[in-house]
Design an enzyme around this catalytic site. Structure first.
Site, short mmCIF file in Angstrom:
data_model
loop_
_atom_site.label_atom_id
_atom_site.label_comp_id
_atom_site.label_asym_id
_atom_site.label_seq_id
_atom_site.Cartn_x
_atom_site.Cartn_y
_atom_site.Cartn_z
N GLY A 36 -5.02 -2.41 9.08
CA GLY A 36 -3.92 -1.55 8.67
C GLY A 36 -4.47 -0.36 7.91
N GLU A 37 -3.76 0.74 7.97
CA GLU A 37 -4.26 1.95 7.34
C GLU A 37 -3.10 2.81 6.90
OE1 GLU A 37 -7.81 5.16 8.37
OE2 GLU A 37 -7.34 3.51 9.72
N GLY A 38 -3.15 3.29 5.66
CA GLY A 38 -2.11 4.15 5.14
C GLY A 38 -2.72 5.35 4.43
N ALA B 253 -4.48 3.59 1.17
CA ALA B 253 -5.17 2.29 1.23
C ALA B 253 -5.49 1.91 2.66
CB ALA B 253 -4.29 1.21 0.59
N ASP C 2 13.13 -0.98 -1.00
CA ASP C 2 12.69 -0.44 0.29
C ASP C 2 12.74 -1.54 1.35
OD1 ASP C 2 11.84 1.53 2.07
OD2 ASP C 2 9.71 1.20 1.65
#
Length: 446
Positions: free
Chosen positions: A18-20, A23, A134
């Site tokens: 995962g990538e944001g 992070a 959220d």
């Protein structure tokens, strides 16, 4: 140790899953217990630069406080001179949203079961004084046993003692309660309940109750609770959702009444949960106590000058249980946000083909070794969109191509993936021999 992994304490850290913006999430294994975990890696300098210290501390603290079977578990927090590592439960079943995309809509009994688990988790949070703010299908994960897990507490709130009203407008617009949009202060519990109602509607209908192209019209319809339940909803379900999506937070159904409602109670099995003792947050404080000190740059991770290597265990874990058929069937692949296919073409041919196809789709292409990032705008031209493509060698002359969303809407991502794979058909391997999958398992490098 195999290429592409490194040790972090007792954890064998592998590929990025995962990538944001702030992070990365790495797949890892506890070498002492054999347990699979997900490690969220954040750079201290980036956290400080973006003034996110308090937000990250809050997210970590909240996840320690709200331990529950239907909430992603935080195991521990580690730190190096330059990075923070949040060790989380590894949830292998993908997002709940992916099931909606795949199945269009869920049968009422299945939607009710997920909703019951969601309410169990959210009620537990509220009992602890935590409001998520959220809640949406993208933040609801499904584990290997089909149970729901609430994740992403980055926007959660812990009201100060004696303060019941929140004022920050945050979250995803389509799931926001009218009072949050009004920016006049709101009850966090009532706002979360509204979001849960929108989620239930989406699960059963397959589309959003409030979904307009321009924000003013969207806000107007949300504020007036202007929606209509489809004809296939049962009468009781329709009445129940209308009680949840009440635009007046003072008359909106309360959490205790949701749990008592006859529609909710059908086949209800409460979570088997034992209350945790007082949670100690000393380790969280210790991790952050030096964050404003001068940072010592870590040595960069070793470059892998060739396709990454994935062993059989990782491959099986990251597919659907022990069933590898999804690797060879793009339609089955839609049950996950992380979509992947197999190719027998050379790695360099795979990368060059991906680059050519991406450029033909007017995407910006950034390739480094065997990892490619594609950037552009969504189909509606309203949002930024990005995906990351990685090529892994799983056996001699056999490569797995992993495509995952890095930024943008999940629905846009699935539409992109379907179109993308259609253009990559020349490099996708689809075995015709029924024994191919079992033969593959015997040849994969362990």
């Amino acid at each position: 140790m195999r290429r592409g992994t490194r040790m972090l304490g007792r954890y064998d850290v592998g590929r990025t899953i995962g990538e944001g913006t702030f992070a990365k999430v790495k797949f890892a294994q506890n070498t002492e217990t054999g347990e699979n975990v997900a490690i969220k890696v954040m750079d201290k300098a980036t956290i400080l630069k973006n003034r996110m210290v308090d937000q990250i501390k809050r997210e970590i603290s909240i996840m320690k406080i709200v331990r529950h079977p239907n909430i992603v578990r935080l195991h521990e927090v580690l730190a190096s001179p330059a990075k923070i590592y949040i060790v989380l439960e590894f949830v292998s079943g993908g997002e709940l949203y992916d099931q909606i995309v795949h199945q269009r809509r869920l049968p009422e009994h299945k939607a009710r079961r997920y909703f019951q688990q969601l309410i169990d988790a959210v009620a537990h949070c509220h009992k602890k004084g935590v409001y998520h703010r959220d809640l949406k299908p993208e933040n609801l994960l499904i584990d290997a046993f089909g149970s729901l897990k609430v994740s992403d507490f980055g926007l959660s709130a812990l009201p100060q003692q004696g303060v019941e009203i929140l004022h920050t407008t945050c979250g995803t617009p389509n799931y926001l309660a009218p009072e949050v949009l009004a920016q006049k202060g709101y009850d966090g519990a009532a706002a979360d309940i509204w979001s849960c109602g929108v989620i239930l509607f989406v699960l059963m209908a397959g589309y959003l109750p409030f979904n307009e192209a321009d924000l003013p019209t969207l806000y107007q319809k949300i504020s007036a609770a202007e929606f209509k339940c489809p004809l296939w909803f049962s009468r009781e379900a329709t009445s129940f959702i209308e009680n949840i999506l009440d635009p007046n937070p003072k008359t909106r159904i309360r959490m205790e009444d949701i749990i008592k409602h006859t529609w909710f109670r059908k086949d209800y099995v409460p979570a088997n949960h034992r209350e945790e003792e007082n949670v100690n947050l000393d380790d969280v404080r210790a991790v952050f106590e030096d964050i404003e000190a001068k940072y010592v740059a870590e040595q960069p991770e070793t470059e892998v000058m060739g396709s990454l290597v994935m062993n059989a265990f990782e491959m099986i874990t990251l597919s659907q249980g022990l069933n590898l058929s999804a690797l060879f069937d793009r339609q089955q692949d839609f049950v996950k946000m992380q979509t992947r296919f197999v190719s027998r073409k050379p790695a360099k041919v795979i990368i060059s083909t991906i680059e050519d196809v991406a450029e033909s789709m007017n995407l910006k292409v950034h390739t480094r070794n065997y990892k490619t990032r594609l950037e552009g705008t969504s189909a509606s031209k309203a949002r930024q969109f990005a995906v990351v493509v990685e090529v892994y060698e799983v056996a001699s002359s056999l490569f797995m191509v992993d495509v995952r969303k890095a930024a943008g809407d999940t629905l846009d991502y699935h539409k992109f993936y379907k179109n993308f794979c259609a253009k990559l058909d020349s490099i996708i391997w689809k075995p015709t021999n029924p024994k191919a999958t079992s033969d593959l398992l015997r040849t994969i490098r362990c």
